[in-house]
Each structure stands twice: as C-alpha cells, then as structure tokens.
Design a protein around this motif. Structure first.
Motif, PDB file in Angstrom:
ATOM      1  N   LEU B 108      26.415  55.145  43.824  1.00 55.82           N
ATOM      2  CA  LEU B 108      27.329  54.361  42.736  1.00 55.82           C
ATOM      3  C   LEU B 108      28.461  53.687  43.380  1.00 55.82           C
ATOM      4  N   MET B 109      29.167  54.538  44.354  1.00 54.51           N
ATOM      5  CA  MET B 109      30.171  54.060  45.267  1.00 54.51           C
ATOM      6  C   MET B 109      29.819  53.141  46.389  1.00 54.51           C
ATOM      7  N   ASP B 110      28.327  53.365  46.965  1.00 54.92           N
ATOM      8  CA  ASP B 110      27.864  52.110  47.734  1.00 54.92           C
ATOM      9  C   ASP B 110      27.806  50.939  47.121  1.00 54.92           C
ATOM     10  N   ALA B 111      27.116  50.971  45.794  1.00 55.50           N
ATOM     11  CA  ALA B 111      27.223  49.737  45.108  1.00 55.50           C
ATOM     12  C   ALA B 111      28.754  49.076  44.834  1.00 55.50           C
ATOM     13  N   VAL B 112      29.689  49.779  44.730  1.00 59.56           N
ATOM     14  CA  VAL B 112      30.772  49.363  44.237  1.00 59.56           C
ATOM     15  C   VAL B 112      31.497  48.787  45.552  1.00 59.56           C
ATOM     16  N   ARG B 120      35.850  44.387  43.561  1.00 63.22           N
ATOM     17  CA  ARG B 120      35.726  46.037  44.027  1.00 63.22           C
ATOM     18  C   ARG B 120      37.077  46.561  43.647  1.00 63.22           C
ATOM     19  N   SER B 121      38.298  46.144  43.951  1.00 61.85           N
ATOM     20  CA  SER B 121      39.434  46.859  43.779  1.00 61.85           C
ATOM     21  C   SER B 121      39.630  46.997  42.148  1.00 61.85           C
ATOM     22  N   VAL B 147      42.893  39.957  34.295  1.00 65.83           N
ATOM     23  CA  VAL B 147      42.410  41.286  34.471  1.00 65.83           C
ATOM     24  C   VAL B 147      41.156  41.504  33.716  1.00 65.83           C
ATOM     25  N   LYS B 148      41.187  41.072  32.137  1.00 65.69           N
ATOM     26  CA  LYS B 148      40.080  41.129  31.411  1.00 65.69           C
ATOM     27  C   LYS B 148      38.766  40.571  31.776  1.00 65.69           C
ATOM     28  N   VAL B 149      39.086  39.303  32.249  1.00 60.49           N
ATOM     29  CA  VAL B 149      38.093  38.541  32.689  1.00 60.49           C
ATOM     30  C   VAL B 149      37.404  38.689  33.922  1.00 60.49           C
ATOM     31  N   TYR B 150      38.133  39.236  34.771  1.00 61.50           N
ATOM     32  CA  TYR B 150      37.443  39.506  36.296  1.00 61.50           C
ATOM     33  C   TYR B 150      36.935  41.104  36.123  1.00 61.50           C
ATOM     34  N   LEU B 151      37.396  41.785  35.258  1.00 66.75           N
ATOM     35  CA  LEU B 151      36.967  43.186  35.200  1.00 66.75           C
ATOM     36  C   LEU B 151      35.470  43.167  34.354  1.00 66.75           C
ATOM     37  N   HIS B 152      35.407  41.981  33.526  1.00 69.05           N
ATOM     38  CA  HIS B 152      34.204  41.945  32.677  1.00 69.05           C
ATOM     39  C   HIS B 152      33.093  41.352  33.823  1.00 69.05           C
ATOM     40  N   ARG B 153      33.495  40.212  34.717  1.00 65.61           N
ATOM     41  CA  ARG B 153      32.533  39.842  35.686  1.00 65.61           C
ATOM     42  C   ARG B 153      32.326  41.066  36.566  1.00 65.61           C
ATOM     43  N   ALA B 154      33.211  41.962  36.934  1.00 57.13           N
ATOM     44  CA  ALA B 154      32.952  43.104  38.186  1.00 57.13           C
ATOM     45  C   ALA B 154      32.053  43.942  37.564  1.00 57.13           C
ATOM     46  N   ARG B 155      32.308  44.377  36.237  1.00 55.47           N
ATOM     47  CA  ARG B 155      31.251  45.321  35.581  1.00 55.47           C
ATOM     48  C   ARG B 155      29.945  44.593  35.652  1.00 55.47           C
ATOM     49  N   ARG B 156      29.719  43.410  35.240  1.00 54.72           N
ATOM     50  CA  ARG B 156      28.370  42.582  35.291  1.00 54.72           C
ATOM     51  C   ARG B 156      27.716  42.594  36.614  1.00 54.72           C
ATOM     52  N   LYS B 157      28.587  41.997  37.519  1.00 58.87           N
ATOM     53  CA  LYS B 157      27.883  42.032  38.952  1.00 58.87           C
ATOM     54  C   LYS B 157      27.633  43.836  39.431  1.00 58.87           C
ATOM     55  N   LEU B 158      28.134  44.710  38.967  1.00 65.20           N
ATOM     56  CA  LEU B 158      28.163  45.997  39.540  1.00 65.20           C
ATOM     57  C   LEU B 158      26.619  46.622  38.651  1.00 65.20           C
ATOM     58  N   ARG B 159      26.603  45.971  37.426  1.00 60.70           N
ATOM     59  CA  ARG B 159      25.263  46.532  36.935  1.00 60.70           C
ATOM     60  C   ARG B 159      24.089  45.719  37.206  1.00 60.70           C
TER      61      ARG B 159
END
Lengths: 182, 172
Positions: B108-112, B120-121, B147-159
């Motif tokens: 999971l961390m490798d994916a992050v 990532r941050s 923060v909300k928008v980027y976090l949403h994108r970050a999680r989507r990319k991680l998924r």
C-alpha cells in the motif's frame, strides 16, 4: 451515481468529505438521501472507507534514539553541561533536603492529630500552672499579712509607749486584713 | 527554559516526522538525516516560532527536505528499503499473520509513493499521519477547498493504483 445525470459530479466531489465527516449537515443529509437510492454510490463510499481504514492502520516506525542524541549534541541542549553541573548539583541537594523536611512535617493524619492533641495539652498545662502560681503567690501575700496582723493584734509590734489604752490607734496603722481583701 | 521547550518538542514530534520521512523516502537512513536536520533547524528558529505553528512548520521542513532528496535521486517508485518488520502491526502470537499484514501495508505504501506531489503528501499527511484539513493546508499551502479537491483526486488516483484483493481490503 447512475442517477446523477443532472449534477454528475456533486456526489463524487463530496464523497471524500462525506467519508471524512467534513460535510455540512445539509450536505450530509442530501448525501444520505442519495445513498439510499444509489447502489453505485454506496459501493464507492464503502471502497473509500475501506481504503481509509487500510491507510490508517499503517503504523509509522518510531524514530531511533540516535536522532535525539545527535540533535542534542549538535544543538548543545544537554540537560547537564560543564557550566551548569555545579548549579544542578546544588539545586538537587536543596530539593532533596526540602523533600526530607516536608516528609518529616507532613506526617500521617494520625501522627498529626496526636501532635495537635499534645500541643493542646501542653498549652492547658501551662495555663493551669500559671493559675496555680498566681494562687500560691496570693496565698503567700495573704499568709504573711495574716501573720503580721495576728502578731500586731497580739500586741507584739505595738509600741509599749502607746499602752493598752489606745489599741484602736495601732489597728488603724495596720494593713488591711485578709478577711477584708477576700 | 528554551532548552527545556526544545527538548520537549523533540520528544513530541520526532516519531511523527520520522514516520513521514520514511514513508516519503522509503529509506530509514535518509529519513534519519532529514529529521535530524529539521530538528536542528527548529532549534535555530524556535525563538520566533509560536507554539501552534511548530508542528506545521516541522512537517513543512521535513517534507521539503524529502522532496529535495527525491528530486536529487530522480525518484522512480523507489523500492521500500525499510524491512517489513518495521511496519508490523504487532500480532506477536501469530507471526505469519503479522508478516502478511506488514507485507500488505508495504504494498500500500509503495502505491502511495507512486503518487505525484502534492497527492502523495496529501495522503500521507491526512490519512497516515492523521493531520487535520487545516494543518494539511498549512503544510502544503493550500486553502481548505483545495485540500478537499486535491484529496479527492489523490484518493481516486490511489484507488486506481492499488489492487484491492491483493491488499486484502474487503470490497462491499
């Protein structure tokens, strides 16, 4: 989400905030309303929650002790340096002495009660003793006067020249009798 | 007094900073150096730093140092140099299960780490380090909406990057 044709991104954009509990009450209610009807959205929320749980379960490694040691050395922030060693030793000795003294005076409640009782008894004793001494003092004075009066009355100090004809003159010159004082 | 404050702050923040650095760099030795430097910088800036600013300031310095290192070594999904046992969640009665958990976390961390900045941050600060939205915004210099928008994108990319079954995450 399949039914989001009018506002396709509204729920997607707020999905993360919903999972984080960061939506306003009105927004959360709207989201909950949609969740009841939208299986796809429910799935997306469940996935986001699963991922969040997995990320939050990750344990961060603890910093090795070498970091703190190196930082303290490089910044000179040791507790004990050559300059303050003497001062610290003196402070420690003073503290130790203070603690031991406090320990002595700060005895258990039972000992403290006994000490208070003893102090009261001592005070009462001193008061009684002072009263007794005062009575003794007064009694001594009265006794000496009584003796003096008795002797005077017996005529021992009466001048021979005054004679037995004027006993009242002699009595007037005498101090007050003990019976009068009492 | 300043020494006392500094030592207290070191004790309070060192583990969080080290955790962030290891997770960003994937290398404990480098992470150790980064955290040392950040804490030494704190000593030199401590006088003008308000108490509530200390944590975001330290996280910012640590993150920037990690990014510098990553740029220098032209980061390309660097394999995790930290052993799986460093992440073991701690079921000592069942070493096999513990290792499996650690291995899962490592993947999971490798994916992050494959995410680009600032995603990532964002994931590391918000999800792994447990920072608030406001604190994440301070560190990354983003406003709350960003923060909300980027976090949403970050999680989507991680998924998109992770393999759910492989991670053992139960999908409903």
């Amino acid at each position: 989400m399949s039914n989001n044709s009018q506002q396709p991104d509204w729920f997607q954009e707020r999905l993360e905030a919903y999972v984080d509990g960061e939506l306003s009450v009105t927004e959360a209610q709207r989201f909950d309303g949609r969740l009841a009807d939208d299986a796809e959205l429910r799935q997306a929320v469940a996935n986001a929650q699963s991922l969040q749980r997995a990320l939050r379960r990750i344990q961060s490694p603890r910093a090795p002790a070498a970091i703190r040691k190196a930082v303290v050395e490089q910044t000179g922030t040791h507790w004990i340096t050559h300059r303050n060693a003497g001062w610290l030793a003196a402070t420690a000795a003073t503290l130790a002495l203070a603690i031991s003294l406090i320990g002595q005076f700060n005895a258990s409640p039972q000992v403290t009660a006994e000490m208070q009782l003893t102090a009261r008894e001592i005070a009462k004793g001193r008061q009684d003793l002072a009263l007794a001494l005062a009575y003794l003092d007064q009694a001594t004075v009265h006794t000496s006067r009584k003796v003096s009066n008795t002797w005077v009355n017996d005529g021992l100090l009466r001048p021979v020249s005054s004679g037995l004809n004027r006993p009242a003159d002699a009595l007037e010159r005498l101090p007050v009798t003990i019976e009068d004082e009492v | 007094m300043m020494k006392f404050r500094f030592r207290r702050l070191v004790a309070e923040h060192q583990h969080r900073l080290y955790g962030l650095a290891v997770q960003m760099l994937g290398n404990p030795a480098e992470a150790e150096e980064v955290v040392q430097d950040a804490l030494i910088k704190l000593w030199h800036h401590l006088e003008g730093l308000e108490a509530e600013r200390v944590r975001p300031w330290l996280l910012t310095v640590t993150r920037n140092a990690c990014l510098d290192l990553l740029r220098r070594r032209r980061f390309q999904a660097v394999p995790l140099a930290v052993g799986a046992d460093e992440f073991i969640a701690g079921d000592v009665d069942d070493p096999a299960a513990s290792y499996e958990t650690a291995d899962r976390e490592q993947r999971l961390m490798d994916a992050v780490r494959q995410l680009k900045e600032p995603f990532r941050s964002l994931i590391l600060l918000r999800e792994v380090q447990g920072c608030s939205y406001a604190e994440v915004g301070q560190v990354l210099q983003l406003n709350p909406t960003q923060v909300k928008v980027y976090l949403h994108r970050a999680r989507r990319k991680l998924r998109d990057l992770i393999c759910w079954d492989d991670l053992g995450i139960e999908q409903s």
